[in-house]
Design an enzyme around this catalytic site. Structure first.
Site, PDB file in Angstrom:
ATOM      1  N   ARG A   1       0.845  -1.188   0.000  1.00 38.86           N
ATOM      2  CA  ARG A   1       0.000   0.000   0.000  1.00 38.86           C
ATOM      3  C   ARG A   1       0.882   1.240   0.000  1.00 38.86           C
ATOM      4  O   ARG A   1       1.862   1.305   0.743  1.00 38.86           O
ATOM      5  CB  ARG A   1      -0.905   0.010   1.231  1.00 38.86           C
ATOM      6  CG  ARG A   1      -2.002   1.052   1.183  1.00 38.86           C
ATOM      7  CD  ARG A   1      -2.782   1.109   2.487  1.00 38.86           C
ATOM      8  NE  ARG A   1      -2.134   1.961   3.475  1.00 38.86           N
ATOM      9  CZ  ARG A   1      -2.700   2.378   4.609  1.00 38.86           C
ATOM     10  NH1 ARG A   1      -3.911   1.966   4.916  1.00 38.86           N
ATOM     11  NH2 ARG A   1      -2.059   3.145   5.446  1.00 38.86           N
TER      12      ARG A   1
ATOM     13  N   TYR B   1      -3.344  11.301   6.160  1.00 43.19           N
ATOM     14  CA  TYR B   1      -3.650   9.955   6.639  1.00 43.19           C
ATOM     15  C   TYR B   1      -2.700   8.942   6.003  1.00 43.19           C
ATOM     16  O   TYR B   1      -2.394   9.005   4.814  1.00 43.19           O
ATOM     17  CB  TYR B   1      -5.093   9.543   6.312  1.00 43.19           C
ATOM     18  CG  TYR B   1      -5.281   8.070   6.567  1.00 43.19           C
ATOM     19  CD1 TYR B   1      -5.415   7.596   7.868  1.00 43.19           C
ATOM     20  CD2 TYR B   1      -5.196   7.146   5.527  1.00 43.19           C
ATOM     21  CE1 TYR B   1      -5.498   6.242   8.123  1.00 43.19           C
ATOM     22  CE2 TYR B   1      -5.282   5.794   5.768  1.00 43.19           C
ATOM     23  CZ  TYR B   1      -5.428   5.347   7.071  1.00 43.19           C
ATOM     24  OH  TYR B   1      -5.484   4.007   7.314  1.00 43.19           O
TER      25      TYR B   1
ATOM     26  N   ASP C   1      -5.220   3.701   0.035  1.00 39.85           N
ATOM     27  CA  ASP C   1      -6.346   3.889   0.950  1.00 39.85           C
ATOM     28  C   ASP C   1      -6.782   5.350   0.944  1.00 39.85           C
ATOM     29  O   ASP C   1      -6.000   6.243   1.277  1.00 39.85           O
ATOM     30  CB  ASP C   1      -5.918   3.476   2.366  1.00 39.85           C
ATOM     31  CG  ASP C   1      -7.074   3.499   3.359  1.00 39.85           C
ATOM     32  OD1 ASP C   1      -8.215   3.802   2.953  1.00 39.85           O
ATOM     33  OD2 ASP C   1      -6.833   3.204   4.546  1.00 39.85           O
TER      34      ASP C   1
ATOM     35  N   HIS D   1      -9.531   6.294   2.743  1.00 41.09           N
ATOM     36  CA  HIS D   1      -9.981   6.413   4.132  1.00 41.09           C
ATOM     37  C   HIS D   1     -11.238   7.271   4.275  1.00 41.09           C
ATOM     38  O   HIS D   1     -11.318   8.163   5.133  1.00 41.09           O
ATOM     39  CB  HIS D   1      -8.867   6.950   5.037  1.00 41.09           C
ATOM     40  CG  HIS D   1      -8.856   6.280   6.392  1.00 41.09           C
ATOM     41  ND1 HIS D   1      -9.168   6.941   7.548  1.00 41.09           N
ATOM     42  CD2 HIS D   1      -8.579   5.005   6.754  1.00 41.09           C
ATOM     43  CE1 HIS D   1      -9.083   6.114   8.580  1.00 41.09           C
ATOM     44  NE2 HIS D   1      -8.725   4.923   8.117  1.00 41.09           N
TER      45      HIS D   1
ATOM     46  N   GLU E   1      -9.150   1.752  -1.678  1.00 41.27           N
ATOM     47  CA  GLU E   1      -9.806   1.363  -0.428  1.00 41.27           C
ATOM     48  C   GLU E   1     -10.625   2.502   0.172  1.00 41.27           C
ATOM     49  O   GLU E   1     -10.178   3.657   0.192  1.00 41.27           O
ATOM     50  CB  GLU E   1      -8.739   0.920   0.579  1.00 41.27           C
ATOM     51  CG  GLU E   1      -9.275   0.492   1.925  1.00 41.27           C
ATOM     52  CD  GLU E   1      -8.151   0.169   2.898  1.00 41.27           C
ATOM     53  OE1 GLU E   1      -8.415   0.203   4.120  1.00 41.27           O
ATOM     54  OE2 GLU E   1      -7.024  -0.108   2.450  1.00 41.27           O
TER      55      GLU E   1
ATOM     56  N   GLU F   1     -13.877  -2.196   6.640  1.00 47.24           N
ATOM     57  CA  GLU F   1     -13.213  -2.359   7.933  1.00 47.24           C
ATOM     58  C   GLU F   1     -14.044  -1.806   9.083  1.00 47.24           C
ATOM     59  O   GLU F   1     -13.847  -2.206  10.236  1.00 47.24           O
ATOM     60  CB  GLU F   1     -11.827  -1.711   7.926  1.00 47.24           C
ATOM     61  CG  GLU F   1     -11.806  -0.204   7.855  1.00 47.24           C
ATOM     62  CD  GLU F   1     -10.384   0.331   7.789  1.00 47.24           C
ATOM     63  OE1 GLU F   1     -10.059   1.217   8.585  1.00 47.24           O
ATOM     64  OE2 GLU F   1      -9.609  -0.123   6.934  1.00 47.24           O
TER      65      GLU F   1
ATOM     66  N   ARG G   1     -13.612  -5.946   3.420  1.00 48.83           N
ATOM     67  CA  ARG G   1     -12.499  -5.803   4.367  1.00 48.83           C
ATOM     68  C   ARG G   1     -12.906  -5.979   5.831  1.00 48.83           C
ATOM     69  O   ARG G   1     -12.198  -5.551   6.742  1.00 48.83           O
ATOM     70  CB  ARG G   1     -11.841  -4.430   4.174  1.00 48.83           C
ATOM     71  CG  ARG G   1     -11.005  -4.396   2.924  1.00 48.83           C
ATOM     72  CD  ARG G   1     -10.192  -3.147   2.745  1.00 48.83           C
ATOM     73  NE  ARG G   1      -9.730  -2.512   3.950  1.00 48.83           N
ATOM     74  CZ  ARG G   1      -8.688  -2.926   4.682  1.00 48.83           C
ATOM     75  NH1 ARG G   1      -8.023  -4.029   4.336  1.00 48.83           N
ATOM     76  NH2 ARG G   1      -8.330  -2.267   5.758  1.00 48.83           N
TER      77      ARG G   1
ATOM     78  N   GLU H   1      -4.276  -7.558   5.098  1.00 53.74           N
ATOM     79  CA  GLU H   1      -3.448  -6.449   5.582  1.00 53.74           C
ATOM     80  C   GLU H   1      -2.553  -6.937   6.713  1.00 53.74           C
ATOM     81  O   GLU H   1      -2.974  -7.694   7.583  1.00 53.74           O
ATOM     82  CB  GLU H   1      -4.334  -5.313   6.080  1.00 53.74           C
ATOM     83  CG  GLU H   1      -3.556  -4.097   6.567  1.00 53.74           C
ATOM     84  CD  GLU H   1      -4.472  -2.971   7.021  1.00 53.74           C
ATOM     85  OE1 GLU H   1      -4.021  -1.818   7.052  1.00 53.74           O
ATOM     86  OE2 GLU H   1      -5.642  -3.243   7.342  1.00 53.74           O
TER      87      GLU H   1
ATOM     88  N   TRP I   1     -12.333  11.088   9.215  1.00 53.14           N
ATOM     89  CA  TRP I   1     -10.913  10.809   9.372  1.00 53.14           C
ATOM     90  C   TRP I   1     -10.594   9.433   8.787  1.00 53.14           C
ATOM     91  O   TRP I   1      -9.615   9.265   8.101  1.00 53.14           O
ATOM     92  CB  TRP I   1     -10.506  10.803  10.862  1.00 53.14           C
ATOM     93  CG  TRP I   1      -9.010  10.601  10.991  1.00 53.14           C
ATOM     94  CD1 TRP I   1      -8.031  11.516  10.766  1.00 53.14           C
ATOM     95  CD2 TRP I   1      -8.335   9.370  11.320  1.00 53.14           C
ATOM     96  NE1 TRP I   1      -6.779  10.962  10.934  1.00 53.14           N
ATOM     97  CE2 TRP I   1      -6.936   9.628  11.285  1.00 53.14           C
ATOM     98  CE3 TRP I   1      -8.752   8.092  11.657  1.00 53.14           C
ATOM     99  CZ2 TRP I   1      -5.972   8.659  11.562  1.00 53.14           C
ATOM    100  CZ3 TRP I   1      -7.792   7.121  11.922  1.00 53.14           C
ATOM    101  CH2 TRP I   1      -6.427   7.403  11.887  1.00 53.14           C
TER     102      TRP I   1
END
Length: 403
Positions: free
Chosen positions: A147, A159, A211, A213, A237, A263, A284, A340, A403
């Site tokens: 990543r 991030y 990612d 995020h 992602e 996630e 995920r 991951e 975030w």
């Protein structure tokens, strides 16, 4: 074989972890991970006050029954606190079942469907040169998937890029959440240049992940996905906040860049639409936040029907117990995609003794009975809980953002 004791251990050997220890009348002990980063004590209380009293005297081998007993019996279902607590119980019971059978958990799940589990690492940098250096280190270590995250020019924090002093995202003990600043236009301009730089330097022989995020609107995510297509990312992602499942239809209509999300999901119902309408390519969900091994397998079984692969969250704020459980699931399911792997900060190895291994980009959970993780409660006592918060993100005008 009845459960005679269950206790919750909160420790901070490098990160805060909540560990559930279940003991049976035969002396067999199982461990589960109940960590919910930034809200650890809520799960610890849920376990201690509401779940542990229900476990004493139950048959440890009745995993499915116990799962439904804790899920349906509470009436107030789902959410990260309940599902993380149930996951801890479920993982510990699978650990016990494996130890009693004398087999690693993956053998109880149907046996290995592959020789190893491909994992991806995190390459970061304060600028493109630093990112390239870190990316090269991951390739030299044997990673087949990496990543890439890099500081966005003009933003004080980005991030995925750890602080320069090597600390975690979470601020020092006792302080309020760190405040980050975000500006979408700068990111949308920079991200494609970052991916282009990595491909120019390292070619297309490595899987390249990125990612977002949850930072973008659906149309912004669609624009980014289209811009990244020439660099053939393994996935983009969390392009937009995961709660709005219908938003992914708009993204899908505008780009062929693979999408990964989940996630923050806690149950099969959180991702049902995304999977059944084929709006994502990788799911995920993690074993510790989605109800344990029992429920995560249901999610992956649903995903298999629709051509969606697994890509489980594996951040360092999930304990080695959680990561071991994830590897056992990864090794056994037919639709595995990638796992991951961030590793764990020292001195975690003083508290958690693991049997999993890394070689040439792949990991294996090992062949010890159960999960293959031993938890040292005495060592854990030397690392007391250290209150921390994840950051809060704001736009340049001060508006609170994802975030």
């Amino acid at each position: 074989m009845k459960i005679i004791d269950a206790r919750v251990v909160i420790s901070s050997p490098g990160r805060n972890y909540v560990t559930l220890v279940i003991e049976t009348e035969s002396g067999v002990i199982g461990v589960g991970d109940a960590t919910l980063n930034g809200r650890e004590l809520s799960v610890a209380s849920y376990l201690r006050d509401h779940v542990v009293p229900l476990l004493i005297g139950r048959e440890a081998n009745r995993i499915e029954d116990t799962w439904h007993y804790l899920y349906k019996g509470s009436y107030w279902r789902r959410g990260p606190v309940q599902m993380t607590a149930i996951a801890a119980v479920d993982i510990a019971l699978w650990d016990i079942k494996g130890k009693v059978a004398g087999l690693p958990v993956y053998e109880l799940l149907g046996g290995a469907a592959r020789e190893g589990v491909m994992v991806y690492g995190h390459a970061t940098g304060a600028d493109l040169d630093e990112l390239k250096d870190d990316f090269r280190k991951h390739l030299d270590a044997g990673y087949k998937a990496v990543r890439a995250q890099c500081s966005v020019p003009g933003l004080s924090k980005t991030y995925g890029v750890p602080p320069a002093d090597g600390r975690m995202y979470e601020p020092a003990s006792g302080s309020l959440p760190q405040q980050d600043v975000w500006e979408t236009t700068a990111y949308l301009d920079f991200a494609p240049r970052m991916m282009e730089a990595i491909r120019e330097e390292f070619g297309f022989g490595v899987h390249l992940l990125h990612d977002v995020h949850h930072r973008l609107t659906p149309i912004e995510a669609a624009r980014l996905g289209a811009a990244l297509e020439p660099y053939r990312p393994f996935w983009m992602e969390d392009p937009t906040p995961a709660e709005d499942q219908s938003a992914f239809r708009l993204i899908r209509e505008h780009t062929t860049t693979p999408i990964a999300v989940g996630e923050v999901f806690n149950s099969i119902w959180d991702c049902q639409q995304l999977i059944t309408e084929r709006l994502i390519d990788y799911i995920r969900t993690s074993v510790s936040h989605a109800g344990g091994i029992t429920h995560l397998r249901r999610i992956f079984s649903l995903a298999e029907l629709y051509g969606v692969k697994s890509g489980s969250h594996g951040a360092g704020d999930l304990s080695p117990v959680s990561f071991a459980a994830a590897l056992h699931v990864d090794l056994s399911i037919p639709n595995f995609g990638v796992q991951e792997y961030m590793g764990h900060r020292e001195p975690a190895n003083e508290v958690f003794h693991t049997s999993y291994s890394f070689e040439n980009g792949y990991m294996h959970p090992g062949n010890l009975p159960g999960l293959g993780v031993e938890f040292d409660e005495k060592a854990a006592a030397a690392f007391p809980y250290d209150p921390k918060y994840l950051p809060v993100n704001r736009k340049l005008d001060g508006t609170v953002h994802d975030w």
